[in-house]
Write a protein that holds these residues in place. Structure first.
Motif, PDB file in Angstrom:
ATOM      1  N   LYS A  92      47.535  31.383  36.385  1.00 16.56           N
ATOM      2  CA  LYS A  92      48.259  32.657  36.248  1.00 16.56           C
ATOM      3  C   LYS A  92      47.383  33.849  36.640  1.00 16.56           C
ATOM      4  CE  LYS A  92      52.383  31.838  34.871  1.00 16.56           C
ATOM      5  NZ  LYS A  92      53.512  32.227  35.659  1.00 16.56           N
ATOM      6  N   LEU A  93      46.122  33.815  36.231  1.00 17.42           N
ATOM      7  CA  LEU A  93      45.238  34.955  36.471  1.00 17.42           C
ATOM      8  C   LEU A  93      44.742  35.036  37.913  1.00 17.42           C
ATOM      9  CD1 LEU A  93      43.187  34.974  33.174  1.00 17.42           C
ATOM     10  CD2 LEU A  93      44.903  36.627  33.895  1.00 17.42           C
ATOM     11  N   SER A  94      44.740  33.929  38.612  1.00 14.21           N
ATOM     12  CA  SER A  94      44.352  33.896  40.037  1.00 14.21           C
ATOM     13  C   SER A  94      43.052  34.643  40.321  1.00 14.21           C
ATOM     14  CB  SER A  94      45.471  34.464  40.908  1.00 14.21           C
ATOM     15  OG  SER A  94      46.655  33.749  40.747  1.00 14.21           O
ATOM     16  N   GLY A  95      42.026  34.388  39.537  1.00 14.03           N
ATOM     17  CA  GLY A  95      40.725  35.000  39.777  1.00 14.03           C
ATOM     18  C   GLY A  95      40.425  36.233  38.951  1.00 14.03           C
ATOM     19  N   LEU A  96      41.410  36.808  38.272  1.00 14.28           N
ATOM     20  CA  LEU A  96      41.176  38.014  37.466  1.00 14.28           C
ATOM     21  C   LEU A  96      40.279  37.748  36.260  1.00 14.28           C
ATOM     22  CD1 LEU A  96      44.678  39.738  37.480  1.00 14.28           C
ATOM     23  CD2 LEU A  96      42.618  40.447  38.690  1.00 14.28           C
ATOM     24  N   GLU A  97      40.171  36.477  35.842  1.00 12.30           N
ATOM     25  CA  GLU A  97      39.323  36.189  34.687  1.00 12.30           C
ATOM     26  C   GLU A  97      37.870  36.590  34.962  1.00 12.30           C
ATOM     27  OE1 GLU A  97      39.331  32.408  37.135  1.00 12.30           O
ATOM     28  OE2 GLU A  97      40.841  33.863  36.524  1.00 12.30           O
ATOM     29  N   GLY A  98      37.476  36.629  36.231  1.00 11.20           N
ATOM     30  CA  GLY A  98      36.139  37.092  36.590  1.00 11.20           C
ATOM     31  C   GLY A  98      35.942  38.569  36.286  1.00 11.20           C
ATOM     32  N   ASP A  99      37.035  39.309  36.176  1.00 12.19           N
ATOM     33  CA  ASP A  99      36.993  40.733  35.822  1.00 12.19           C
ATOM     34  C   ASP A  99      37.214  40.930  34.325  1.00 12.19           C
ATOM     35  OD1 ASP A  99      36.629  41.474  38.495  1.00 12.19           O
ATOM     36  OD2 ASP A  99      38.788  41.544  38.849  1.00 12.19           O
ATOM     37  N   HIS A 100      37.066  39.853  33.558  1.00 12.95           N
ATOM     38  CA  HIS A 100      37.224  39.864  32.098  1.00 12.95           C
ATOM     39  C   HIS A 100      38.663  40.126  31.662  1.00 12.95           C
ATOM     40  CE1 HIS A 100      32.924  39.612  32.022  1.00 12.95           C
ATOM     41  NE2 HIS A 100      32.849  40.699  32.752  1.00 12.95           N
ATOM     42  N   ILE A 101      39.622  39.757  32.502  1.00 12.36           N
ATOM     43  CA  ILE A 101      41.038  39.837  32.154  1.00 12.36           C
ATOM     44  C   ILE A 101      41.454  38.467  31.628  1.00 12.36           C
ATOM     45  CG2 ILE A 101      43.390  40.247  32.996  1.00 12.36           C
ATOM     46  CD1 ILE A 101      41.715  42.725  33.294  1.00 12.36           C
ATOM     47  N   ARG A 102      42.155  38.468  30.519  1.00 11.47           N
ATOM     48  CA  ARG A 102      42.679  37.214  29.958  1.00 11.47           C
ATOM     49  C   ARG A 102      44.107  37.457  29.493  1.00 11.47           C
ATOM     50  NH1 ARG A 102      38.747  33.302  28.323  1.00 11.47           N
ATOM     51  NH2 ARG A 102      40.609  32.041  27.946  1.00 11.47           N
ATOM     52  N   LEU A 103      44.839  36.374  29.322  1.00  8.68           N
ATOM     53  CA  LEU A 103      46.192  36.460  28.766  1.00  8.68           C
ATOM     54  C   LEU A 103      46.086  36.313  27.255  1.00  8.68           C
ATOM     55  CD1 LEU A 103      48.255  34.266  31.261  1.00  8.68           C
ATOM     56  CD2 LEU A 103      47.979  36.752  31.227  1.00  8.68           C
ATOM     57  N   GLY A 104      46.629  37.283  26.540  1.00 10.79           N
ATOM     58  CA  GLY A 104      46.571  37.260  25.081  1.00 10.79           C
ATOM     59  C   GLY A 104      47.219  36.031  24.481  1.00 10.79           C
ATOM     60  N   CYS A 105      48.235  35.506  25.160  1.00  8.29           N
ATOM     61  CA  CYS A 105      48.951  34.344  24.618  1.00  8.29           C
ATOM     62  C   CYS A 105      48.200  33.039  24.847  1.00  8.29           C
ATOM     63  CB  CYS A 105      50.351  34.253  25.220  1.00  8.29           C
ATOM     64  SG  CYS A 105      50.389  33.831  26.976  1.00  8.29           S
ATOM     65  N   GLN A 106      47.180  33.060  25.705  1.00 10.03           N
ATOM     66  CA  GLN A 106      46.466  31.831  26.054  1.00 10.03           C
ATOM     67  C   GLN A 106      45.008  31.840  25.615  1.00 10.03           C
ATOM     68  OE1 GLN A 106      48.174  29.123  27.765  1.00 10.03           O
ATOM     69  NE2 GLN A 106      49.760  30.449  26.926  1.00 10.03           N
TER      70      GLN A 106
END
Length: 115
Positions: free
Chosen positions: A66-80
């Motif tokens: 879902k994040l498609s690489g955004l996790e590297g920018d410290h973005i996460r899904l609150g539900c996951q």
């Protein structure tokens, strides 16, 4: 092992069990975290910024897709994203509140220019 989640900009802290999602932690702290899919990683509305020093369980395949690489920018899904220790989360304003805040800031600037 328990964890503690601090939410910004409110500064609210909540103690939770190891493995609790950030969405459930926010609800426990009575903080709004927008979601349309009920926590199934389908809507992308519960995305949050997680501070680098935060202790979360490893990201799952579903969230990574879902994040498609955004996790590297410290973005996460609150539900996951699941708590593994101390976590610091920045919850963005929902789009309507953000628009109202921008408009109020513009009006304040215009009023300052008049003086």
């Amino acid at each position: 092992m328990d964890g503690e989640v601090t939410f910004w900009p409110s500064g609210k802290k909540v103690k939770v069990r190891h493995g609790t999602t950030l969405l459930d932690a926010a609800r426990r702290a009575n903080l709004p975290m927008v979601t349309r899919c009920g926590g199934k990683a389908a809507c992308f509305m519960c995305k949050v910024n997680v501070r680098p020093e935060s202790e979360l369980l490893p990201i799952g395949d579903n969230e990574r897709r879902k994040l498609s690489g955004l996790e590297g920018d410290h973005i996460r899904l609150g539900c996951q994203a699941k708590v593994a220790g101390r976590v610091i989360v920045d919850i963005p304003l929902d789009p309507l509140r953000a628009a109202v805040a921008r408009q109020l800031a513009r009006q304040a600037e215009e009023n300052d220019d008049l003086w």
